[in-house]
Design a protein around this motif. Structure first.
Motif, mmCIF file in Angstrom:
data_model
loop_
_atom_site.group_PDB
_atom_site.id
_atom_site.type_symbol
_atom_site.label_atom_id
_atom_site.label_comp_id
_atom_site.label_asym_id
_atom_site.label_seq_id
_atom_site.Cartn_x
_atom_site.Cartn_y
_atom_site.Cartn_z
ATOM 1 N N ASN A 43 -48.956 3.803 -24.014
ATOM 2 C CA ASN A 43 -48.125 4.314 -25.112
ATOM 3 C C ASN A 43 -46.800 3.559 -25.197
ATOM 4 O OD1 ASN A 43 -49.892 6.284 -26.165
ATOM 5 N ND2 ASN A 43 -49.355 7.651 -24.483
ATOM 6 N N THR A 44 -46.902 2.245 -25.129
ATOM 7 C CA THR A 44 -45.732 1.371 -25.151
ATOM 8 C C THR A 44 -45.517 0.854 -26.567
ATOM 9 O OG1 THR A 44 -46.216 0.709 -22.880
ATOM 10 C CG2 THR A 44 -44.708 -0.703 -24.135
ATOM 11 N N ARG A 45 -44.340 1.127 -27.108
ATOM 12 C CA ARG A 45 -44.010 0.687 -28.463
ATOM 13 C C ARG A 45 -43.467 -0.733 -28.406
ATOM 14 N NH1 ARG A 45 -39.166 1.357 -31.860
ATOM 15 N NH2 ARG A 45 -39.835 1.061 -34.005
ATOM 16 N N LEU A 46 -44.149 -1.655 -29.100
ATOM 17 C CA LEU A 46 -43.716 -3.042 -29.198
ATOM 18 C C LEU A 46 -43.253 -3.317 -30.617
ATOM 19 C CD1 LEU A 46 -46.455 -4.962 -27.184
ATOM 20 C CD2 LEU A 46 -44.254 -4.083 -26.394
ATOM 21 N N VAL A 47 -42.165 -4.061 -30.721
ATOM 22 C CA VAL A 47 -41.597 -4.420 -32.018
ATOM 23 C C VAL A 47 -41.525 -5.931 -32.102
ATOM 24 C CG1 VAL A 47 -39.530 -4.299 -33.460
ATOM 25 C CG2 VAL A 47 -40.276 -2.289 -32.183
ATOM 26 N N TYR A 48 -42.019 -6.468 -33.201
ATOM 27 C CA TYR A 48 -41.937 -7.898 -33.481
ATOM 28 C C TYR A 48 -40.919 -8.063 -34.596
ATOM 29 C CZ TYR A 48 -43.458 -12.690 -34.394
ATOM 30 O OH TYR A 48 -43.507 -14.056 -34.554
ATOM 31 N N SER A 49 -39.812 -8.751 -34.294
ATOM 32 C CA SER A 49 -38.737 -8.887 -35.279
ATOM 33 C C SER A 49 -38.211 -10.315 -35.285
ATOM 34 C CB SER A 49 -37.597 -7.918 -34.975
ATOM 35 O OG SER A 49 -36.984 -8.258 -33.755
ATOM 36 N N ASN A 50 -37.476 -10.638 -36.346
ATOM 37 C CA ASN A 50 -36.875 -11.963 -36.450
ATOM 38 C C ASN A 50 -35.377 -11.920 -36.163
ATOM 39 O OD1 ASN A 50 -35.774 -10.860 -38.742
ATOM 40 N ND2 ASN A 50 -36.834 -12.200 -40.172
ATOM 41 N N GLY A 51 -34.914 -10.854 -35.556
ATOM 42 C CA GLY A 51 -33.507 -10.693 -35.247
ATOM 43 C C GLY A 51 -32.746 -9.947 -36.321
ATOM 44 N N GLN A 52 -33.256 -9.938 -37.539
ATOM 45 C CA GLN A 52 -32.604 -9.255 -38.642
ATOM 46 C C GLN A 52 -33.396 -8.056 -39.123
ATOM 47 O OE1 GLN A 52 -32.442 -12.509 -41.331
ATOM 48 N NE2 GLN A 52 -30.655 -13.437 -40.368
ATOM 49 N N GLU A 53 -34.713 -8.180 -39.077
ATOM 50 C CA GLU A 53 -35.553 -7.086 -39.560
ATOM 51 C C GLU A 53 -36.817 -6.967 -38.719
ATOM 52 O OE1 GLU A 53 -37.616 -7.710 -43.363
ATOM 53 O OE2 GLU A 53 -36.964 -9.792 -43.264
ATOM 54 N N VAL A 54 -37.363 -5.767 -38.671
ATOM 55 C CA VAL A 54 -38.631 -5.520 -37.991
ATOM 56 C C VAL A 54 -39.749 -6.029 -38.892
ATOM 57 C CG1 VAL A 54 -40.197 -3.740 -37.152
ATOM 58 C CG2 VAL A 54 -37.739 -3.561 -36.702
ATOM 59 N N LEU A 55 -40.562 -6.930 -38.337
ATOM 60 C CA LEU A 55 -41.672 -7.500 -39.099
ATOM 61 C C LEU A 55 -42.974 -6.737 -38.852
ATOM 62 C CD1 LEU A 55 -40.852 -11.246 -38.375
ATOM 63 C CD2 LEU A 55 -40.219 -9.907 -40.396
ATOM 64 N N ALA A 56 -43.126 -6.211 -37.641
ATOM 65 C CA ALA A 56 -44.325 -5.440 -37.293
ATOM 66 C C ALA A 56 -44.005 -4.606 -36.062
ATOM 67 C CB ALA A 56 -45.495 -6.375 -37.009
ATOM 68 N N GLU A 57 -44.665 -3.467 -35.953
ATOM 69 C CA GLU A 57 -44.519 -2.635 -34.766
ATOM 70 C C GLU A 57 -45.793 -1.831 -34.569
ATOM 71 O OE1 GLU A 57 -41.787 0.868 -35.193
ATOM 72 O OE2 GLU A 57 -41.296 -0.173 -37.053
ATOM 73 N N ASN A 58 -46.047 -1.475 -33.309
ATOM 74 C CA ASN A 58 -47.237 -0.709 -32.992
ATOM 75 C C ASN A 58 -47.075 -0.136 -31.589
ATOM 76 O OD1 ASN A 58 -49.712 0.409 -33.520
ATOM 77 N ND2 ASN A 58 -50.885 -1.454 -33.208
ATOM 78 N N VAL A 59 -47.804 0.922 -31.297
ATOM 79 C CA VAL A 59 -47.835 1.515 -29.965
ATOM 80 C C VAL A 59 -49.132 1.069 -29.308
ATOM 81 C CG1 VAL A 59 -47.897 3.659 -28.649
ATOM 82 C CG2 VAL A 59 -46.418 3.469 -30.663
ATOM 83 N N PHE A 60 -49.005 0.514 -28.098
ATOM 84 C CA PHE A 60 -50.157 -0.045 -27.402
ATOM 85 C C PHE A 60 -50.455 0.737 -26.130
ATOM 86 C CE2 PHE A 60 -48.608 -3.523 -29.950
ATOM 87 C CZ PHE A 60 -49.773 -4.126 -30.411
ATOM 88 N N THR A 61 -51.729 1.060 -25.936
ATOM 89 C CA THR A 61 -52.251 1.566 -24.678
ATOM 90 C C THR A 61 -53.394 0.634 -24.304
ATOM 91 O OG1 THR A 61 -51.628 3.833 -25.150
ATOM 92 C CG2 THR A 61 -53.363 3.507 -23.508
ATOM 93 N N LEU A 62 -53.180 -0.134 -23.236
ATOM 94 C CA LEU A 62 -54.139 -1.163 -22.833
ATOM 95 C C LEU A 62 -54.525 -0.952 -21.370
ATOM 96 C CD1 LEU A 62 -52.165 -4.115 -24.428
ATOM 97 C CD2 LEU A 62 -54.190 -3.014 -25.383
ATOM 98 N N PRO A 63 -55.513 -0.083 -21.108
ATOM 99 C CA PRO A 63 -55.862 0.210 -19.716
ATOM 100 C C PRO A 63 -56.386 -1.006 -18.953
ATOM 101 C CG PRO A 63 -57.353 1.327 -21.238
ATOM 102 C CD PRO A 63 -56.300 0.666 -22.065
ATOM 103 N N ILE A 64 -56.882 -2.015 -19.660
ATOM 104 C CA ILE A 64 -57.403 -3.198 -18.966
ATOM 105 C C ILE A 64 -56.316 -4.203 -18.596
ATOM 106 C CG2 ILE A 64 -59.665 -3.019 -20.055
ATOM 107 C CD1 ILE A 64 -58.798 -5.356 -21.870
#
Length: 95
Positions: A43-64
């Motif tokens: 349940n880790t929230r990752l944010v992909y941004s360019n420093g000015q705005e959020v371009l994409a975000e999602n919550v990841f659960t990756l048991p592997i």
């Protein structure tokens, strides 16, 4: 580049980004675990941004995916995206 740096957390070094046939954003990074503990994405929230705005975000659960202490691993994270966005020069962070 990160070997001589003094970190105590998780750091992402970008490798590349791309859009797949489903119009999803693929962000490939080296995940550096500079801590003394294994790290898992639960349940880790990752944010992909360019420093000015959020371009994409999602919550990841990756048991592997468990990253041992003091280890770096490549990984590709897949984000749902909107058409027409530009994803160059982005940075991935844990929020």
């Amino acid at each position: 580049d990160t070997k001589g740096q003094n970190h105590s957390t998780i750091v992402f070094s970008p490798i590349r980004q791309a859009i797949n046939h489903r119009n999803e954003l693929l962000v490939t990074v080296l995940v550096h675990n500079f801590s003394q503990q294994p790290f898992t994405f639960d349940n880790t929230r990752l944010v992909y941004s360019n420093g000015q705005e959020v371009l994409a975000e999602n919550v990841f659960t990756l048991p592997i995916l468990t990253i041992p202490p003091q280890v770096s691993m490549p990984w590709t994270f897949i984000f749902p995206v909107h058409k027409g966005a530009t994803f160059e020069n982005g940075q991935l962070t844990i929020q």
